[in-house]
Every structure is written in C-alpha cells, then in structure tokens.
Design an enzyme around this catalytic site. Sequence first.
Site, short mmCIF file in Angstrom:
data_model
loop_
_atom_site.label_atom_id
_atom_site.label_comp_id
_atom_site.label_asym_id
_atom_site.label_seq_id
_atom_site.Cartn_x
_atom_site.Cartn_y
_atom_site.Cartn_z
N PHE A 182 0.85 -1.18 0.00
CA PHE A 182 0.00 0.00 0.00
C PHE A 182 0.88 1.23 0.00
CE2 PHE A 182 -4.33 1.54 0.89
CZ PHE A 182 -5.03 0.50 0.35
N GLN A 189 -6.90 15.13 3.60
CA GLN A 189 -6.29 14.32 2.56
C GLN A 189 -7.17 14.23 1.30
OE1 GLN A 189 -5.76 9.84 3.06
NE2 GLN A 189 -3.68 10.62 2.91
N HIS A 224 -7.52 12.01 -1.80
CA HIS A 224 -7.08 10.72 -2.31
C HIS A 224 -6.94 10.83 -3.81
CE1 HIS A 224 -6.96 6.49 -3.29
NE2 HIS A 224 -6.93 6.17 -2.02
N LEU A 274 -14.44 6.28 -4.19
CA LEU A 274 -13.04 5.91 -4.07
C LEU A 274 -12.66 4.66 -4.85
CD1 LEU A 274 -10.67 7.03 -2.38
CD2 LEU A 274 -10.92 4.96 -1.04
N GLU A 301 -6.30 2.42 -3.20
CA GLU A 301 -4.89 2.36 -3.52
C GLU A 301 -4.47 0.92 -3.80
OE1 GLU A 301 -2.88 5.54 -1.25
OE2 GLU A 301 -1.98 3.79 -0.32
N ARG A 338 -0.19 9.53 -0.54
CA ARG A 338 -1.32 10.10 -1.28
C ARG A 338 -1.16 11.56 -1.66
NH1 ARG A 338 -5.97 6.96 2.15
NH2 ARG A 338 -5.44 4.95 1.25
N HIS A 362 -11.02 13.09 1.03
CA HIS A 362 -11.10 11.74 1.55
C HIS A 362 -11.02 11.63 3.06
CE1 HIS A 362 -10.72 7.45 1.53
NE2 HIS A 362 -9.48 7.45 1.98
N ARG A 382 -2.03 11.16 6.04
CA ARG A 382 -2.20 9.80 6.54
C ARG A 382 -1.75 8.79 5.49
NH1 ARG A 382 -6.29 5.80 5.89
NH2 ARG A 382 -7.69 7.17 4.76
C1 LIG Z 1 -14.15 5.28 0.64
C2 LIG Z 1 -13.19 5.19 1.78
C3 LIG Z 1 -12.22 4.19 1.80
C4 LIG Z 1 -11.34 4.07 2.85
N1 LIG Z 1 -10.42 3.07 2.82
C5 LIG Z 1 -9.58 2.93 3.88
C6 LIG Z 1 -8.64 1.87 3.92
O1 LIG Z 1 -8.56 1.06 3.01
N2 LIG Z 1 -7.84 1.75 4.98
C7 LIG Z 1 -7.92 2.62 6.03
O2 LIG Z 1 -7.19 2.44 6.98
N3 LIG Z 1 -8.81 3.63 6.03
C8 LIG Z 1 -9.64 3.80 4.98
N4 LIG Z 1 -10.53 4.84 4.97
C9 LIG Z 1 -10.64 5.71 6.12
C10 LIG Z 1 -11.44 5.06 7.22
O3 LIG Z 1 -12.40 4.20 6.68
C11 LIG Z 1 -12.19 6.04 8.07
O4 LIG Z 1 -11.35 7.05 8.47
C12 LIG Z 1 -12.73 5.36 9.30
O5 LIG Z 1 -13.55 4.30 8.92
C13 LIG Z 1 -13.49 6.29 10.20
O6 LIG Z 1 -14.11 5.52 11.21
P1 LIG Z 1 -14.88 6.20 12.39
O7 LIG Z 1 -15.31 5.12 13.29
O8 LIG Z 1 -14.07 7.27 12.96
O9 LIG Z 1 -16.13 6.91 11.73
P2 LIG Z 1 -17.34 6.38 10.82
O10 LIG Z 1 -17.21 4.98 10.45
O11 LIG Z 1 -17.51 7.38 9.76
O12 LIG Z 1 -18.56 6.45 11.80
C14 LIG Z 1 -19.14 7.66 12.23
C15 LIG Z 1 -20.27 7.30 13.13
O13 LIG Z 1 -20.70 8.43 13.83
C16 LIG Z 1 -22.09 8.53 13.80
N5 LIG Z 1 -22.44 9.93 13.94
C17 LIG Z 1 -21.93 10.99 13.27
N6 LIG Z 1 -22.51 12.11 13.71
C18 LIG Z 1 -23.38 11.77 14.67
C19 LIG Z 1 -24.29 12.49 15.48
N7 LIG Z 1 -24.41 13.81 15.40
N8 LIG Z 1 -25.04 11.82 16.36
C20 LIG Z 1 -24.95 10.47 16.46
N9 LIG Z 1 -24.11 9.75 15.72
C21 LIG Z 1 -23.34 10.40 14.83
C22 LIG Z 1 -22.47 7.91 12.51
O14 LIG Z 1 -23.77 7.42 12.56
C23 LIG Z 1 -21.47 6.78 12.40
O15 LIG Z 1 -21.96 5.65 13.08
C24 LIG Z 1 -11.42 4.98 3.91
C25 LIG Z 1 -12.39 5.98 3.91
C26 LIG Z 1 -13.26 6.10 2.85
C27 LIG Z 1 -14.26 7.20 2.84
#
Ligand SMILES: Cc1cc2nc3c(=O)[nH]c(=O)nc-3n(C[C@H](O)[C@H](O)[C@H](O)COP(=O)(O)OP(=O)(O)OC[C@H]3O[C@@H](n4cnc5c(N)ncnc54)[C@H](O)[C@@H]3O)c2cc1C
Lengths: 597, 143, 124, 235
Positions: A117, A237, A239, A249, A252, A283, A370, A412
């Site tokens: 990666f 970031q 992407h 997306l 990568e 990236r 991203h 990142r």
């Molecule tokens: C398309 C894509 C591909 C990616 N691929 C990779 C990868 O291959 N490898 C890697 O390491 N990272 C990757 N990332 C980054 C990574 O997936 C994210 O940074 C990570 O999943 C974020 O997780 P999180 O738990 O912080 O938030 P999220 O999974 O976004 O969850 C947010 C949560 O908060 C809740 N929420 C938000 N606001 C409120 C509110 N006001 N009240 C109540 N609940 C709320 C939502 O309901 C949700 O449950 C990718 C990101 C994207 C967008």
Amino acid sequence: MENLHQFDVIVIGAGGAGLMAGLYASRTAKTAVISKLYPSRSHTGAAQGGIAAALGNIEKDTPEWHCYDTVKGSDYLGDQDAIEFMTNEAPQIVYELEHMGLPFDRTPEGKIAQRPFGGHTNNESGRPVRRACHAADRTGHMILQTLYQQCIKNKVNFFDEFQVVDFLMVDGKAAGVVAVELATGQLHTFHAKAVIFATGGHGRIWEITSNAYALTGDGIALALRRGIPAQDMEFFQFHPTGIYKLGILITEGVRGEGGVLINGKGERFMPKYAKTVKDLASRDVVSRSMYLEIRDGRGINGQNYVYLDVRAETVNKYAAIDGRTNPDGTPYTVTGEEILKKLPDIIDFCRTYLGVDPITQPMPVQPTAHYAMGGIPTNVYGEVLLDENKTVVPGLFAAGECACVSVHGANRLGCNSLLDIVVFGKHAGQRAAEYANGADFAALPTAPEQPARAALEVFYKGDGAEKVFDLANEMKHEMFANMGVFRIEEGMKHALAKIRELKERIKHIKVSDSGKIFNMELINAWELNNLLELAEVTTVSALARQESRGGHAREDFPKRDDANWLKHTLAYKKDGKVELKYKTVAITKYQPKERVY
Amino acid sequence: MATKSRTLPLSKRGLNFEMLMWIFTRLSALAMYALILFGVIGALIMGARNQMSFADILRWGFMPNSTHVQSTNVPDLAPWSSFLWNLTATLLLLVGTAHGVHGLVVIADDYVTSPRGRLVLRFLSIVTMISISIIGAYVLWAL
Amino acid sequence: MGLSRNVSLSTALRYKGQGPFLTFILHRIGGLGMAIFIGIHILASFLSGDVGNAINAVYESWVFQLFIFFCVLFHAINGLRITIVDLWPKLIEHEREAIWLEWAVFIPVYAIAAFAIIRSALGG
Amino acid sequence: MEVTLKIFRYNPEVDQKFHYETYTLEAEETDRVLDVLERIKGQKDGTLSFRRSCAHGVCGSDALRINGRNMLACKTLVRDVGEKITVEPILGLKVIKDLIVDMEPFFDNYKKILPYFINESPLPADGKERLQSAEARARFDETTKCILCACCTTSCPSFWASDDYLGPAALVTAHRFIFDDRDEAAAERMQIISETSGLARCHTAYNCTLACPREIPITQAIGELKMVSVTGKLD
Ligand SMILES: Cc1cc2nc3c(=O)[nH]c(=O)nc-3n(C[C@H](O)[C@H](O)[C@H](O)COP(=O)(O)OP(=O)(O)OC[C@H]3O[C@@H](n4cnc5c(N)ncnc54)[C@H](O)[C@@H]3O)c2cc1C
Ligand code: HEM
Ligand code: SF4
Ligand code: F3S
Ligand code: FES
C-alpha cells in the site's frame, strides 16, 4: 424529566471507532452507543484496501519500519510517541480482530494475507512492503460487520437513529449529550460520566468526495461550540483516485496490485515524481503529481482527469520494467481474472457508475476529498486535550477520524486509519470506563435540552430566502476550487469570505417540513451549519500556515518550513471568531528530513 | 488449520418436522416421476400408442386407474386393471396425497402464524391426509 | 402511526420479480389447483350418485381439462426443476437457463395436449 | 433529459392514507436515482424523506422499490430505469414516513441467528491468527458481502406473507458463519434456522437473488443450508 437516560459511558458514533470503544467500555461500565445511522451503515464500511500491521506474514516487516513510514508519511507532523504506540499495537489488534472472526483473506499457509500500500516500505530496500491486511476490497466492511456482531454478542446498548445535537459540559467536565430520536423527533438527554466522540469525518465540505452524506463533522463542531479546540484542521487528505466527477473511491490497492496512473499522452508519469515507489508514493504526493500533470495540459483529452490502468497487460508490462517479483522470486504477473478476484467491488463500481470495465479499459480518476487528519486533540488513551499544555478534559474522550492523536500528522498513510480507529477506539473505551468507575455524575444543567431545542428551532424562523441544498453546493464548490489539493493565499481568502457569507445566508433558511417524524430537512440544515463551521476553521487554519506540508500544499509557500511550522495548529471558536494556538510536535526517534519516495 | 469434523450429528442438524417434510417433498416428487414414467411406459407396452390420445396417456400416467381408460379405444380393460396397476396407483395416491396435503400446509403457514393455529392446522392436515388416503385406496380397490 | 406492513396479494403480484417469481406463482397455483381438484375428484368417485356425477361432468368439460392439465404439467415440470436445484444447490447458477429450458419443454407439450383436448371436445 | 418521478408519499402526522406525488425535472442519464431524489428534496419539496448515506452501494441505507423492483437508489442510474420512474418503499415493513420503513423487525430477525463469530476454544498459543486455508476462506466469501440493506428480504413472498420468516438476509449471515470452519456454533444455528420460520419457508422464488445489490447468490446459499440440514455435511 422524560426521555432522560443515565449511563456511565456514552459513545457517539457506531463506526469502527465507536463500536470498538463501546465493546471495551461495556465490559466494565454501563455503556450506550448512540448513532444517527444504523451501526452497519457507518462509513467505516466503505473502507476498501486494508488495515496496516507489520505481521510479516509474506515478507520481512517490523513495527519499527511501520513507525518510520508513518512518521515520514505524516511529513514529520505526527507525534512520534503516539505513532510508535499505534504501530507496536498493530499486530496484536489485527490478531484480535481475527479472533473476533473477521474473515481476512489468507496466504497459502493459511495466515492473514497482506498487500502493498502507498507509503509502506521495506526500510532497507525502500521498496513497497506487503503490510496491508485485507479481506478482498472490503476490509472496512468486514471490520464494521465484525465489530457490530461482537457488540450484539456482548449485548451492548444501542440507540440507533438518534442524532446527537448537543454536548453538555458542566464546570469543564463532560456531563452528557442531547440527541434527537429521528423516528419521533423527540429530544433525549443522556446523562453520563464519560462521553466518547467517534463521529467520523467531514469530507462533505468538498464537492468531489469519497465521504458519505452522513459525514458532516458533527462531533468536532459540537466540541468546538463548548470550547474544545480542533487540531490540524488544515490537513485534509485528497485521495488521488476518485472516480471522475463522482468522487467514489478507487482503493490504492489497485495500485498495490500493480495498476499505474497514465496521463493524456499515454505515459506513466509517477516515476517522474517518486523515483523509487512510483505509483505507490503517499497520497499527497500522488494527488499533487496528478494535479500538476493536469495543470500542464496532460490530463486525458486536456480534461481534469487521468487514467488508472489495471488491465493485465499494463500491469505485467510495468511490473517487468520495475522488476517486481513474487515472494518466491519469480516475476510478478497477473491475469484479468485474478484482478477481478482481488478487486471485485472496485470493478463493480466502475461498471455500475461509469460503464467502464477495468479489466479491458482504463478508469478515469481525479483526486477526491477523503480523510480528515485533523480533529479533536487527544492523547493515546483517547483523552481529549484542551490546550497546548495537553490539559485533559475530565470525562471527555474522542477516537477515530473525528479525533487527532496525532498519528497521521500532515498526511495519513493508506490503511493506517482502520488501524487508528480500532487501536484508539479500544483505548478510549477502556480509559473511559476506568474513568467512569472512579467518578461521579456531574450535575446536569436545568433544562439540559433547551439549547439544543433552540439551535434546531432557529431553522423554522428564517424568511425562507435560502435553501440548504443551494448553500451546501456553493460551499462544496468553493472549497473544492480554493481549498483543494493546492492552495494559495488569494484563493483561501476568497473561500473564507464565501464561507462567512454562507454563514450569514444560512440564517434565512426556513425548513418547510413542520413534522417531527424523520424530519430530515431540519437535520440536514443543522448538519450544514456544522459543515460551515468546520469549513471556516479549516480555512483559517490553512491561511495561517505559511508552508507546504503533507495534505496542505501552498503554491505561494511550496517548501516545508520546519523552523517556523513544525507545530500543531489548535483552533478555538470564541465569540463567533476562530482563534489559533500552536502545540509542539512530539519527536522521539526520527529527526525531520526531506521526504522523497 | 481446522481439523475438527465438519459433519453435524443427526441430533444437531436441525432436521425437524419442517425440514423433514421439505426433503420429503423433493423425494416424493422424484418418486412420483418414477411412478408416472412407469405408468406411461406400461401403457405404451400395452398398446396405448394406437388406442389412446396423448392426453389420455398422461392422465393414465398420473393415476393408473382403469376408470381413466374407460372412455378410450382400449378394447380390453383387463390388463389395465391388474394388481400391478392398482398397486402403482395406490403408491401414487399415497405419495401424492402426502405431498399435496403438506403442500397445502406450507401455503397455509404463510398466513397462519400463531403457533397454536399452526398446530391445529398440522392436526387437521394429518386427518385429511389419512382420510383421503383411505377413501382413495377404497375407490381404487373396491369400486 | 405508520402504515401496516401487510402486503396485499395484488401488491405482491405486482412485484417485478421476473421469470423465477412467475414460476413460483404458477407452481403454487398448480399445486393448489391439483390438491383441491384431485381431492374433490376422489371424493366424487367415492360418492358417485348424483353429486358425484355432477362433479364428474364439470371434470369432463374441456375448459376444466385445459386448466387442470396446465396445473399438472406446469407443476410437474417446474417441480422437477426445483427438485434438481434443491438437491444440487450449485446448479442455481444456471437458474435463468433452467427456466428457459422449462418453458421450452412445457409449451410444446402443453400445446399438443391442449390441441388434443380441444379437438376431442369439438369432435364430440 | 427530462425525467418524471412518481413517488410514494405518506406523512403520518397529517395523512390517513398514502398517496403518490409526481415531480418532473432535468437529469443526466448517468445520474443516480438517489441524486434525483436529493434534488427533489433540495429544490422542490423539502418534506420528502428517505434514508441515505454512502451514495455508492455499500452502506445499505436506501433500499427502495424502483419501478416495481427492489434496488438501491444509489446504485441505480437513470439510464437503467428510463424516464418514468416510480419510487416506493420496500414491502413487508411498516412505512413510517414517505420512503422510510421500520427496519426493526428486519434487524430482529438478523439477531435471531446468532450473527456473530463463536469459538470458545483456546486461541493459538503464540497469540497469532487462527489458521484457515484459502479454500476454506473462499467457501463463505460471497455471504460476507451482505450490507443488510433488506432488498432481498423485502422482495421475498414468504416474508411478505408473514414477517416471522427469518428472511434471506438473516439466512445469508447464517451461511457466512456456518460455513466458516473457524466457527463452532454451526449446530446451534442450524437448529435455529430449521425452525418453522426458517429454511423451509424458502420456496426458491429467487426474487432475493435478483434484488441483491451485492450480487450474493442468496438462493444458492439458502439451498446449501437446506442440504446441511438434510445431510449434516458442511463441506
Ligand atoms: C471510501 C473510503 C475508503 C477508505 N479506505 C480505507 C482503507 O482502506 N484503509 C484505512 O485504513 N482507512 C480507509 N478509509 C478511512 C477510514 O475508513 C475512516 O477514516 C474510518 O472508517 C473512520 O471511522 P470512524 O469510526 O471514525 O467513523 P465512521 O465509520 O464514519 O462512523 C461515524 C459514526 O458516527 C455517527 N455519527 C456521526 N454524527 C453523529 C451524530 N451527530 N449523532 C450520532 N451519531 C453520529 C455515525 O452514525 C457513524 O456511526 C477509507 C475511507 C473512505 C471514505
Ligand atoms: C410429478 C409430480 C410432482 C412434482 C415433481 C412436484 C413437485 C413439487 C415440489 C418440488 C414442490 C415444492 C415447492 C416448494 O417448496 O417451493 C411442490 C409443492 C407442492 N405440490 Fe407438488 N409435485 C408434484 C405433484 C403434485 C401433486 C399431484 C399435488 C397435488 C395433490 C401437488 C401439490 C403440491 C402443493 C399444494 C405444493 C405446495 C406449493 C407451494 O408451496 O407453493 N404436487 N411440488
Ligand atoms: S443479502 Fe444482499 S439484498 Fe440481502 S440484505 Fe444482504 S446485501 Fe442486501
Ligand atoms: S425470495 Fe424468498 S422464497 Fe427463497 S429464494 Fe429468496 S428467500
Ligand atoms: S446510500 Fe449507501 S447503499 Fe445507497
């Protein structure tokens, strides 16, 4: 008071970070996870490529290398103590996920499979190393599902489709949150000893983005309004490979499997910008290279996109040129079928949305907004830090993309976010439960839901001259044009003026839906307000930082400036104004040096 | 890698009434096919090609009962009402009734969802099945 | 609050489920048809007398024969297909082809039989 | 091009009954139906309510009945469905408002089949991963793809008839665990899904497989489970 709930620990958000925190906190404390989406809808499920950990299952790898790569990837802005903490924990936490049943792909020996990666290298040879543990191209989906399933198994309390709209602080301590139950429109007060924010990113500020509609930065905005700073918001970031125009997306991992970027002249251009790792540079580097190619008229047909080519013949051709080999030393070759097997979802996206079949055609791609490197400042235990002296806010925690530990610094590395959310989600959960078990409930303010009610009712009072939809589009467009891959003073000033104008205009919004049940129009207006808040903070932080570093690239200050800017930005919101402070970067083993790939 | 047995013992595979009837439905379908084929081949051997229409052959196949050939040009009913054919017809009747009545239960299960309702239904269906089988057998052998 | 979850038969039948869904509906009609009419038929033969004769008269009519023959033939052919894919679930991959094949068998067989039924009805 | 959307509307706070409303607007062939719905909500009628999040078919929020068939609004392009588009909520779950249905019964069914990994045996002594061959991993690959969108379950005639039928989505997850050779609760799950409201209620109507946006061979997975129930063999 009706609709009052009491829990030791409240987790806001049910993505990877929130679920992991919920899982750990609920082992020792009465815990609830509140989420505006059903947990399985969280955007963690969109993550494709993998989760980074130096398991060394296929070739030699060590946590030290992972640590160094992350520091380098962060353009030396990452806190090295935190990075070391994370990369050391990485192998164990990946094994833990496997023990929870996560169906990783397997090597022929039955171990967890790994792929190369961007930015992850063998520190001896400088070549890409296989460090990303993956489950086809839906690793995030599998993490999200597995954690949600474990939460069901462990009977974690969930409040699904409850949107948190206010965060309660009493005497500088966290006291709980107020949430709207979307199905009824009623406000609920959650009284808690510890609150963990895990609300994810805010990519919806930009026009072309890989982020979900729900990623509106609610958590950071709520914290800002209670005097908590937002750290390093200027680092966002882009992407390199989003599907042209849609921003969806393309992982990568495509380049990990041997795909290459091709410009309008049919040339592979990455070797010009990153001699050693080429298409697998980090990236920010790749996005900037693409931008430069496009600026110099070498986009496809002069348009603002390039091709990502993963056709077997192309992959094989360049793999031969690069001298890429399999672990056993034989030359690396692929067939169309193998590509299909390794990247089924990506191929499905391209077929569905573009009518392009990546097995036989190149994919049009452009950089897409991203990932937020910035967020609520925390230490490695998820404790939120109030200022440059790292004062801990009692009872307040944050983890995941909405937090800034900072392990990603200015940029990142791929696959480090899934690692970040599980490692720090776990520690935040553990520490919050420990804290709650030794603390008392802070007294709630009288009528705790009143400010939240007022904040929502505002949207009924406007004169109706403006619409959420139009304001959101103007913001996204402006931010993508002037706060995108490259930035320049006038552009950023223009963006700031625009954001401030929009912040005035939002006062004219009048929500037409007067109902209570699933009033998504009202919620969307409230979310737009958060986005504007964060757009302003991002722009102000970016204007101040007069250097180029990682995700923040300025045409007027093209060089990194360690003498003046090797420091974290802390942005506060005071009386409607953004105030900036700065915090030192923790540097332990690796002194900043020039970053070449 | 996992070496434990990947076979579930009979007591643990959830082979309860529903699933038993599920597999019975498939097996009875195959059995009916076999019996019908047997009947059709038998009819052809007995000269049906010239004496019966295609539809009549099929009707006989479905229920090799001599009343089903009465209206055809078959000159002599005797071979058509032999013990063998009565036996075949009975087998078809029993299998078909069990299959058909259970089929009705399956359809009814879609609409009757209370456990008690279902129990009553199962009871009624068993009664129906047995009575139709007896009546049918009586018709075949006695009339 | 909230509209009931109940899905009426007419709504259900309007679902655009394509070929396989159609065969499911027809299979059910066929099975139901056979079960009811064969049941009555057996009873009729048992009762004989006036009631039995009246029922048998209905059964002899060509419209009824067309219907019941449709039930029988479709249910039998489709039932075979179901049995085969159920016993070898891998074959479900070829669902589409299987359904084409099924119609390819059903249509000519039914056409020949229908022709025979109608001809004998007309011919007396 | 100009598209016309006929959308199912129901506001519990005013309406006794549902009705349809028609909107006409400009759209590109390559627009997602979700984009068009967003524009209707943003520009024409703010009261229209529906769920959505990821906008690219991975979160499972926006399962809808579009032109009479279940699909994800974000994975369906205007060119796939033509200029006249009818949008209705999925069937068999209570409509709460407009296109939003009550998903609780769906998730309740999911939770019934022990939808989590169970293995109480000691972990490998080195603390590393449990080994699993690539073939064993491939055995349940398809059924790991499920995003719980409910397109399948709400297209199933057995589920329409009565929601005590576990439904294809729950069975898909059961398949994912039962065929995972690291998991130890296959027998318990087999017993649960072989109850009255389980496997036997599937009549191979195949709507589920055709509706699944993740292209999971659902009917095949259910078929495999039925055979496990009959033969006891998991391979
Ligand atoms: C398309 C894509 C591909 C990616 N691929 C990779 C990868 O291959 N490898 C890697 O390491 N990272 C990757 N990332 C980054 C990574 O997936 C994210 O940074 C990570 O999943 C974020 O997780 P999180 O738990 O912080 O938030 P999220 O999974 O976004 O969850 C947010 C949560 O908060 C809740 N929420 C938000 N606001 C409120 C509110 N006001 N009240 C109540 N609940 C709320 C939502 O309901 C949700 O449950 C990718 C990101 C994207 C967008
Ligand atoms: C060759 C002859 C037959 C074959 C191959 C056959 C096959 C089948 C099969 C495979 C099913 C299961 C369908 C499912 O569960 O999805 C079925 C159901 C059924 N069968 Fe038959 N069958 C035959 C004859 C009959 C007869 C003679 C009757 C009537 C007495 C009958 C009545 C039914 C009924 C009522 C159902 C239930 C329908 C449903 O669940 O939708 N079948 N048949
Ligand atoms: S099996 Fe397919 S249709 Fe059913 S819930 Fe899962 S993803 Fe949706
Ligand atoms: S639609 Fe229903 S009947 Fe079976 S094949 Fe699918 S679950
Ligand atoms: S919005 Fe996520 S699946 Fe459609």
